[in-house]
Write an enzyme that holds these catalytic residues in place. Structure first.
Site, PDB file in Angstrom:
ATOM      1  CB  SER A 178      17.353  -0.033  31.473  1.00  0.00           C
ATOM      2  OG  SER A 178      17.445  -0.254  30.087  1.00  0.00           O
ATOM      3  CG  HIS A 206      15.877  -0.752  35.607  1.00  0.00           C
ATOM      4  ND1 HIS A 206      17.137  -0.626  36.147  1.00  0.00           N
ATOM      5  CD2 HIS A 206      16.039  -1.298  34.383  1.00  0.00           C
ATOM      6  CE1 HIS A 206      18.027  -1.062  35.267  1.00  0.00           C
ATOM      7  NE2 HIS A 206      17.386  -1.476  34.190  1.00  0.00           N
ATOM      8  CE  LYS A 238      19.547  -4.421  36.184  1.00  0.00           C
ATOM      9  NZ  LYS A 238      18.986  -4.802  34.919  1.00  0.00           N
TER      10      LYS A 238
HETATM   11  C1  LIG Z   1      19.446  -5.676  33.825  1.00  0.00           C
HETATM   12  C2  LIG Z   1      18.314  -5.929  32.919  1.00  0.00           C
HETATM   13  C3  LIG Z   1      18.051  -7.204  32.436  1.00  0.00           C
HETATM   14  C4  LIG Z   1      18.992  -8.347  32.637  1.00  0.00           C
HETATM   15  O1  LIG Z   1      18.921  -8.847  33.913  1.00  0.00           O
HETATM   16  P1  LIG Z   1      20.184  -9.654  34.475  1.00  0.00           P
HETATM   17  O2  LIG Z   1      19.643 -10.388  35.634  1.00  0.00           O
HETATM   18  O3  LIG Z   1      21.198  -8.631  34.830  1.00  0.00           O
HETATM   19  O4  LIG Z   1      20.633 -10.564  33.364  1.00  0.00           O
HETATM   20  C5  LIG Z   1      16.913  -7.403  31.688  1.00  0.00           C
HETATM   21  N1  LIG Z   1      16.079  -6.368  31.410  1.00  0.00           N
HETATM   22  C6  LIG Z   1      16.320  -5.129  31.843  1.00  0.00           C
HETATM   23  C7  LIG Z   1      15.360  -4.039  31.508  1.00  0.00           C
HETATM   24  C8  LIG Z   1      17.453  -4.872  32.593  1.00  0.00           C
HETATM   25  O5  LIG Z   1      17.700  -3.635  32.999  1.00  0.00           O
END
Ligand SMILES: *Cc1c(COP(=O)(O)O)cnc(C)c1O
Length: 388
Positions: A178, A206, A238
């Site tokens: 990330s 991602h 996302k």
């Molecule tokens: C954003 C993210 C999460 C968390 O997901 P949410 O639905 O926002 O709680 C978990 N793992 C990674 C790698 C992320 O980038």
């Protein structure tokens, strides 16, 4: 008891240039947003395909509210598992080529739930040292022996697996990292894990929607079925533009999570309209290839331009395009200078990233235009010149 102690800790954080504050977003997500009452160009959301404010998703959300109401009302195991959730689970299982999928309210909760449901103190968890905080937290909370291996290094993983005599060995990695944007070497990580009799879990927050020719993420990109990649986690907040997360895998995995994952059991189901809207976004993700194609062109344009300006980019082909800066102060200075020019890019500082590797985390979206990317490059060029 007084709060002086907390106040001095907060002051320390300020001095270290690590203090975080929230901005007020007063528009929907998009390339141009209104933040703290100012209109500006943003390169910091994870809305990679530009779906968060898509009219088809808005309509589906409204329709979902009309069909199912607003609140989930109860947990999945009580009376909160609606047909909207169920349809989305079936669609995600089909899309990922897995026997089943299970929805969680957030990605953070999915990671906590999976790792703690599968492991206890007789077991061991092996994590990439750059894994997302939620994966690290899940590993710690599980009580399993916790080991970190070198970033994206199958050899380093294999050495640790070899030495372990744990009952279960769970290997956990981000699919796309990330804060760095690089893609994990899943075929080799999978091979080492299987050789040691372990299980591989990938958090594709991602990658899901962005990579793979249909947007199936890392599993599609590397053609990894449920044997090679038995625990696939993806998020919906996302690239999918909605909210929530899912885990896909075998029937035994999903039933185990339903029985034992505490962050699945002890919480209200996500609003069913969110699941309904996500069905609409799944359709766009699968059918509208142009979003991924456009994103790839924007990524190329940004990388070429930024390298020509002499910025240090990272090994990333994904919409996460960090510019490595080094010190937290300098990252902050650059992000403030961009902000003065009406452009938002977040400065990512320790402890989110290792000390000395503060960066500007540029994220691109299919909804950006070439001209907007050029505006970012022009601004970077101007502030770079003002540095010396
Ligand atoms: C954003 C993210 C999460 C968390 O997901 P949410 O639905 O926002 O709680 C978990 N793992 C990674 C790698 C992320 O980038």
């Amino acid at each position: 008891m007084s709060f002086h102690e907390l106040e001095s800790e907060l002051a320390e954080r300020h001095h270290a240039h690590l203090y975080r504050r929230r901005r007020l977003l007063e528009s929907p997500q998009g390339p141009e947003v209104v933040v703290d009452s100012k209109r500006c160009l943003a390169f910091c959301s994870n809305d990679y395909l530009g779906l968060a404010n898509h009219p088809a998703l808005q309509r589906a959300m409204i329709e979902g509210a009309e069909l199912f109401g607003v609140g989930g009302g109860a947990s999945h195991l009580v009376m909160g598992h609606s047909s909207a959730h169920h349809q989305l689970e079936e669609a995600l299982a089909e899309f990922t080529g897995r026997p089943r999928a299970l929805l969680f309210s957030t990605g953070y909760m999915a990671n906590l739930g999976v790792i703690t449901a599968l492991l206890d103190k007789q077991d061991a968890v092996f994590e990439d040292r750059l894994n997302h905080a939620s994966l690290l937290d899940g590993g710690l909370l599980s009580g399993a022996r916790f080991q970190r291996y070198l970033h994206n290094d199958p050899q380093s993983l294999a050495q640790r697996l070899d030495k372990s005599d744990a009952r279960r060995k769970l290997v956990v990695t981000d699919g796309v990292f990330s804060m760095d944007g690089d893609i994990a070497d899943l075929p080799r990580l999978s091979r080492e894990t299987r050789k040691a009799g372990g299980w591989l879990m990938v958090d594709d927050a991602h990658g899901f929607g962005c990579i793979g020719s249909q947007g199936g993420g890392c599993a599609e990109h590397f053609v990894l079925g449920v044997e090679e990649l038995p625990i696939l986690m993806g998020t919906l907040g996302k690239a999918f533009g909605t909210a929530g997360a899912f885990v896909a895998g075998s029937d035994a995995l999903i039933e185990t999570l339903i029985q034992f994952a505490r962050s699945y059991i002890y919480t209200t189901s996500m609003p069913p309209a969110v699941a309904w809207a996500t069905l609409a976004s799944l359709k766009l993700v699968r059918e509208e290839h142009w979003r991924r194609e456009k994103l790839a062109r924007l990524i190329e344009r940004f990388r070429t331009g930024a390298s020509q300006l002499g910025f240090e980019l990272m090994n990333s082909s994904t919409p996460i395009q960090p510019i490595l800066v080094g010190s937290a102060d300098e990252a902050l200075r650059l992000s403030e200078a961009l902000e003065d020019r009406g452009i938002f890019v977040s400065a990512i500082r320790p402890p989110t990233v290792p000390a000395g590797s503060a960066r500007l985390r540029v994220t691109l979206s299919a909804s950006h235009t070439d001209a907007q990317v050029d505006r970012l490059l022009d601004a970077l060029s101007a502030i770079n010149g003002s540095q010396s």
